[in-house]
Enzyme design. Structure first.
Site, PDB file in Angstrom:
ATOM      1  N   ALA A 165      33.856  20.281  74.777  1.00 24.23           N
ATOM      2  CA  ALA A 165      32.439  20.045  75.053  1.00 24.23           C
ATOM      3  C   ALA A 165      31.994  20.967  76.180  1.00 24.23           C
ATOM      4  CB  ALA A 165      32.233  18.586  75.453  1.00 24.23           C
ATOM      5  N   GLY A 201      37.138  18.571  73.224  1.00 25.52           N
ATOM      6  CA  GLY A 201      36.412  18.485  71.955  1.00 25.52           C
ATOM      7  C   GLY A 201      36.874  19.504  70.922  1.00 25.52           C
ATOM      8  N   GLU A 220      39.771  17.922  69.382  1.00 26.34           N
ATOM      9  CA  GLU A 220      39.250  16.776  68.623  1.00 26.34           C
ATOM     10  C   GLU A 220      38.624  17.240  67.303  1.00 26.34           C
ATOM     11  OE1 GLU A 220      37.095  15.371  72.229  1.00 26.34           O
ATOM     12  OE2 GLU A 220      37.902  13.422  71.663  1.00 26.34           O
ATOM     13  N   GLU A 241      40.748  16.017  79.458  1.00 23.12           N
ATOM     14  CA  GLU A 241      39.619  15.265  80.015  1.00 23.12           C
ATOM     15  C   GLU A 241      39.995  14.497  81.279  1.00 23.12           C
ATOM     16  OE1 GLU A 241      40.234  15.635  76.798  1.00 23.12           O
ATOM     17  OE2 GLU A 241      38.375  15.677  75.624  1.00 23.12           O
TER      18      GLU A 241
HETATM   19  N1  CO8 Z   1      32.333  24.200  78.802  1.00 20.87           N
HETATM   20  C1  CO8 Z   1      31.501  25.148  79.267  1.00 20.87           C
HETATM   21  N2  CO8 Z   1      31.914  26.401  79.569  1.00 20.87           N
HETATM   22  C2  CO8 Z   1      33.209  26.696  79.389  1.00 20.87           C
HETATM   23  C3  CO8 Z   1      34.131  25.757  78.920  1.00 20.87           C
HETATM   24  C4  CO8 Z   1      33.639  24.446  78.597  1.00 20.87           C
HETATM   25  N3  CO8 Z   1      34.428  23.489  78.077  1.00 20.87           N
HETATM   26  N4  CO8 Z   1      35.353  26.343  78.859  1.00 20.87           N
HETATM   27  C5  CO8 Z   1      35.198  27.599  79.278  1.00 20.87           C
HETATM   28  N5  CO8 Z   1      33.904  27.826  79.605  1.00 20.87           N
HETATM   29  C6  CO8 Z   1      33.302  29.077  80.100  1.00 20.87           C
HETATM   30  C7  CO8 Z   1      33.665  29.309  81.565  1.00 20.87           C
HETATM   31  O1  CO8 Z   1      32.809  28.578  82.398  1.00 20.87           O
HETATM   32  C8  CO8 Z   1      33.493  30.807  81.660  1.00 20.87           C
HETATM   33  O2  CO8 Z   1      32.128  31.101  81.741  1.00 20.87           O
HETATM   34  P1  CO8 Z   1      31.585  32.093  82.932  1.00 20.87           P
HETATM   35  O3  CO8 Z   1      32.194  33.413  82.598  1.00 20.87           O
HETATM   36  O4  CO8 Z   1      30.109  32.044  82.773  1.00 20.87           O
HETATM   37  O5  CO8 Z   1      32.100  31.507  84.216  1.00 20.87           O
HETATM   38  C9  CO8 Z   1      33.945  31.305  80.279  1.00 20.87           C
HETATM   39  O6  CO8 Z   1      33.869  30.187  79.410  1.00 20.87           O
HETATM   40  C10 CO8 Z   1      35.381  31.822  80.275  1.00 20.87           C
HETATM   41  O7  CO8 Z   1      36.191  30.789  80.792  1.00 20.87           O
HETATM   42  P2  CO8 Z   1      37.308  31.056  81.925  1.00 20.87           P
HETATM   43  O8  CO8 Z   1      36.877  32.150  82.818  1.00 20.87           O
HETATM   44  O9  CO8 Z   1      37.627  29.732  82.541  1.00 20.87           O
HETATM   45  O10 CO8 Z   1      38.507  31.573  81.006  1.00 20.87           O
HETATM   46  P3  CO8 Z   1      40.068  31.496  81.329  1.00 20.87           P
HETATM   47  O11 CO8 Z   1      40.724  32.325  80.289  1.00 20.87           O
HETATM   48  O12 CO8 Z   1      40.345  31.808  82.761  1.00 20.87           O
HETATM   49  O13 CO8 Z   1      40.444  29.943  81.124  1.00 20.87           O
HETATM   50  C11 CO8 Z   1      40.460  27.838  79.910  1.00 20.87           C
HETATM   51  C12 CO8 Z   1      40.400  29.390  79.832  1.00 20.87           C
HETATM   52  C13 CO8 Z   1      41.847  27.431  80.423  1.00 20.87           C
HETATM   53  C14 CO8 Z   1      40.241  27.314  78.496  1.00 20.87           C
HETATM   54  C15 CO8 Z   1      39.374  27.338  80.891  1.00 20.87           C
HETATM   55  O14 CO8 Z   1      38.131  27.926  80.548  1.00 20.87           O
HETATM   56  C16 CO8 Z   1      39.171  25.832  80.844  1.00 20.87           C
HETATM   57  O15 CO8 Z   1      39.976  25.093  81.407  1.00 20.87           O
HETATM   58  N6  CO8 Z   1      38.078  25.371  80.177  1.00 20.87           N
HETATM   59  C17 CO8 Z   1      37.751  23.958  80.134  1.00 20.87           C
HETATM   60  C18 CO8 Z   1      38.624  23.233  79.124  1.00 20.87           C
HETATM   61  C19 CO8 Z   1      38.315  21.758  79.146  1.00 20.87           C
HETATM   62  O16 CO8 Z   1      38.485  21.074  80.143  1.00 20.87           O
HETATM   63  N7  CO8 Z   1      37.823  21.229  77.996  1.00 20.87           N
HETATM   64  C20 CO8 Z   1      37.462  19.840  77.867  1.00 20.87           C
HETATM   65  C21 CO8 Z   1      35.988  19.669  78.060  1.00 20.87           C
HETATM   66  S1  CO8 Z   1      35.496  17.962  78.094  1.00 20.87           S
HETATM   67  C22 CO8 Z   1      35.459  17.521  76.473  1.00 20.87           C
HETATM   68  O17 CO8 Z   1      35.687  18.293  75.594  1.00 20.87           O
HETATM   69  C23 CO8 Z   1      35.111  16.081  76.225  1.00 20.87           C
HETATM   70  C24 CO8 Z   1      34.591  15.870  74.806  1.00 20.87           C
HETATM   71  C25 CO8 Z   1      33.972  14.505  74.632  1.00 20.87           C
HETATM   72  C26 CO8 Z   1      32.665  14.412  75.382  1.00 20.87           C
HETATM   73  C27 CO8 Z   1      31.946  13.164  74.964  1.00 20.87           C
HETATM   74  C28 CO8 Z   1      30.637  12.959  75.721  1.00 20.87           C
HETATM   75  C29 CO8 Z   1      29.409  13.505  75.078  1.00 20.87           C
END
Ligand code: CO8
Length: 256
Positions: A62, A107, A110, A130
């Site tokens: 998400a 997500g 998921e 999460e």
């Molecule tokens: N949401 C928004 N932006 C994201 C996300 C995300 N989940 N993941 C990555 N991005 C963006 C980063 O912010 C970054 O953008 P910017 O360049 O503008 O800063 C760009 O993508 C590249 O990301 P990174 O620089 O972080 O890339 P890396 O290669 O260093 O890292 C990772 C990759 C490890 C995947 C890292 O990006 C990360 O940890 N991302 C988050 C993963 C995460 O925690 N996902 C779970 C999200 S919560 C969820 O899914 C809950 C679902 C249910 C919700 C129900 C309620 C409605």
């Protein structure tokens, strides 16, 4: 930015198309996904492949930036909407396959778990992180992961938020297989060819019987199986399949 749907002969391919944010699922992307799933359902496609654009991510989950600052009602509605979209994927008549070509977190995993099959490239990394955000999965992860790989591994992944690589995911039973990064889409399409000549309603009966097994007692599940297998038997395709076996020729199913 929005996901794209393409048809390659009789296969549908949806590509998440937000590589700059690792294909994170904003609400508008989920809404478009819902529309595309409806189109796939109405189409003559024999299988659906879902993958991510770019070479880093299938889907990083998400959109965390969008999740911030929402009311409790908005959050509940958002979770239920995502669950509904993923349920629509799960209950498509045709099999679906997540081609996990990189990160699949939250997500994103998921979404993959709502598909019938999962293939990943060796660089894929996945998990339900999460808990590290002070959240728990909200798009079906707590329910589908345990059903897919058992409670022991589901507890491990969800309560620690740990990341596993593709090889581990294969061992855990999340994946059906690994595919080469350079040929992944072709490999996914070849995988889908396995059931393309089968009868679509019969595939749907099989999918439905398996899925429903999680919700009912063994006795009730056996009744469901008996009903659906009798329904399959009553189609012309069953007659054709058995006749073709006796005549030592390939069957020609008509989805009837
Ligand atoms: N949401 C928004 N932006 C994201 C996300 C995300 N989940 N993941 C990555 N991005 C963006 C980063 O912010 C970054 O953008 P910017 O360049 O503008 O800063 C760009 O993508 C590249 O990301 P990174 O620089 O972080 O890339 P890396 O290669 O260093 O890292 C990772 C990759 C490890 C995947 C890292 O990006 C990360 O940890 N991302 C988050 C993963 C995460 O925690 N996902 C779970 C999200 S919560 C969820 O899914 C809950 C679902 C249910 C919700 C129900 C309620 C409605």
């Amino acid at each position: 930015m929005l996901p794209q749907l393409q048809f390659h002969d009789d296969l549908a391919v949806i590509t998440l198309n937000r590589p700059d944010a690792l294909n994170a699922l904003s609400f508008s992307i989920l809404e478009e996904l819902q529309t595309l799933i409806k189109n796939v359902k109405k189409s003559a496609a024999r299988a659906l492949i879902i993958t991510g654009s770019g070479d880093k991510a299938f889907c990083a989950g998400a959109d965390i930036k969008e999740l911030m600052g929402r009311s409790r009602q908005e959050q509940q509605a958002g979770s239920e909407f995502g669950q509904d979209v993923f349920h629509q994927i799960e209950s498509l008549p045709m099999p679906s396959l997540a081609l996990m070509n990189g990160y699949a977190f939250g997500g994103g995993l998921e979404l993959a778990l709502a598909c019938t099959f999962r293939l990943a490239t060796p660089n894929a990394k996945m998990g339900l992180p999460e808990i590290k955000l002070g959240l728990i999965p909200g798009y079906g992860g707590t329910q589908r992961l345990a059903r897919t790989i058992g409670i022991t591994r589901a507890n491990e992944l969800i309560l620690t938020g740990k990341t596993i690589d593709a090889e581990q995911a294969l061992q855990y039973g999340i994946l059906n297989g690994l595919v080469d990064k350079n040929t992944s889409l072709n490999d996914a399409m070849s995988f889908c060819q396995q059931f393309k000549d089968f009868s679509l309603p019969v595939l749907q009966f099989a999918k439905s019987a398996i899925l429903r097994s999680f919700d009912v007692s063994l006795q009730d599940g056996l009744k469901i199986e008996s009903n659906l297998s009798t329904l399959a038997y009553s189609l012309n395709d069953a007659n054709e399949g058995m006749q073709a076996f006796i005549e030592k020729r390939p069957p020609s199913f008509k989805d009837q």
